[in-house]
Write a protein that holds these residues in place. Sequence first.
Motif, mmCIF file in Angstrom:
data_model
loop_
_atom_site.group_PDB
_atom_site.id
_atom_site.type_symbol
_atom_site.label_atom_id
_atom_site.label_comp_id
_atom_site.label_asym_id
_atom_site.label_seq_id
_atom_site.Cartn_x
_atom_site.Cartn_y
_atom_site.Cartn_z
ATOM 1 N N CYS A 58 4.313 -8.265 -14.301
ATOM 2 C CA CYS A 58 4.098 -6.882 -14.940
ATOM 3 C C CYS A 58 3.288 -5.985 -13.910
ATOM 4 O O CYS A 58 2.363 -6.928 -13.276
ATOM 5 N N ILE A 104 4.396 -14.398 -11.878
ATOM 6 C CA ILE A 104 3.410 -13.896 -10.995
ATOM 7 C C ILE A 104 2.489 -13.235 -11.900
ATOM 8 O O ILE A 104 2.828 -12.150 -12.810
ATOM 9 N N GLN A 106 -1.911 -12.294 -12.522
ATOM 10 C CA GLN A 106 -3.439 -12.398 -12.300
ATOM 11 C C GLN A 106 -4.238 -13.333 -13.223
ATOM 12 O O GLN A 106 -4.717 -14.333 -13.211
ATOM 13 N N SER A 107 -4.001 -12.845 -14.648
ATOM 14 C CA SER A 107 -4.818 -13.389 -15.762
ATOM 15 C C SER A 107 -4.084 -14.508 -16.014
ATOM 16 O O SER A 107 -4.837 -15.301 -16.724
ATOM 17 N N ALA A 157 -8.307 -2.596 -12.075
ATOM 18 C CA ALA A 157 -7.674 -2.312 -11.135
ATOM 19 C C ALA A 157 -7.361 -3.563 -10.264
ATOM 20 O O ALA A 157 -8.302 -3.806 -9.645
ATOM 21 N N GLN A 165 -1.709 -12.743 -3.956
ATOM 22 C CA GLN A 165 -0.458 -13.156 -4.534
ATOM 23 C C GLN A 165 0.641 -13.190 -3.271
ATOM 24 O O GLN A 165 1.534 -14.069 -3.199
ATOM 25 N N LEU A 242 0.453 3.523 -8.189
ATOM 26 C CA LEU A 242 -0.052 2.977 -9.432
ATOM 27 C C LEU A 242 -2.018 2.827 -9.399
ATOM 28 O O LEU A 242 -2.256 3.274 -10.496
#
Length: 366
Positions: A58, A104, A106-107, A157, A165, A242
């Motif tokens: 996402c 994928i 991050q969190s 952000a 990544q 974004l």
Amino acid sequence: EKGGYDHFMLKEIYEQPRAILDTYRGRLLADQGIIKMSGIDQNLEKFMNANRIIIVACGTSWHAGLVAEYIFEDLARIPVEVEYASEFRYRNPVITENDVLIAISQSGETADTLAAIKLAKEKGAFVFGVCNVVGSSIARETDAGAYTHAGPEIGVASTKAFTTQITVLTLIALKLAHEKGTFSTSKYHEYLAELESIPAKVEKTLESNELVEHISDIYKDSNNCLYLGRGYNFPVALEGALKLKEISYIHAEGYPAAEMKHGPIALIDEQMPVVVIATKKGHYEKVVSNIQEIKSRSGRIIAIVTEGDKTVKELADHVIEVPETSECLTPLLTTIPLQLLSYHIAVMRDCNVDQPRNLAKSVTVE
Ligand code: F6R
């Protein structure tokens, strides 16, 4: 705790040379021509025999997935599909046991991404995670994975998570390409050396900060902004847009540069800043002609160019230079000025940079 920076976001932008280094440390052994990643080594057959790779994610992580699509297909010649996790999971997707799914996050806690993983596992696909947070739900739910090792990302952000990544996914693509023998050993060594030089080049790119701040001051009151890029830098255009939207609340859209003439060109006038990624390799001439089209309609052009560029310099209102590198690695550099642009504009507009309205660092609701 912000290490002398006004905001976590700026600190994290500046941490990128180090974060990228930490990502490939112990994995990229350029002198020996080796990429060591246990999650891949132990499951090499799955990747080598995969019909295709499906990437789910996402937001910014989805943009990293789009960059990876270009890298995997270009270097490793494996077909890739990139999906928003939320669309994938609800549309009864065709998944087989010969598919490899890469998630994928991050969190590692994004609800839709987690649900997409569970669905793919039920259908028998092999699921690989690229997460930053160690021990997160996604890291635990996947069959194998590779951490980004970016360190904690606190600003809402996403910045260093994105570039790390891409670094992990590039390592995987290069490793698989080498295993498959899709290009020569000398080319492979060239890529490894080039990847190794990226932290220093990111450091160099960060020197554009003052120039970007100056440009931000000129455009801070804009109501709209368009971001254009082609090829590897098309996802960077999406990511730039974004970033601007989420922290400065300026409406921004990213487009593949060639799509401009199919609609967005109607928006262009002297009020419209257009950020164009126009680095030397990768359809450079085509991007130059896109820039000419914008200029002839009085659009204001902020171009990201390769060091020493002359052609675009004559056409654009502003140019920001990045060092030269392999085409597939340019996103790691071209992203940096776009992060800085959104940061400075948000600060100038008195926005809450680290905690933009309505947003949460991890989206654990569907
Ligand atoms: C953008 C941003 C979000 C996240 C998205 C996915 O700056 O932070 O778009 O990228 O919510 O989050 P993760 O990567 O944690 O799954």
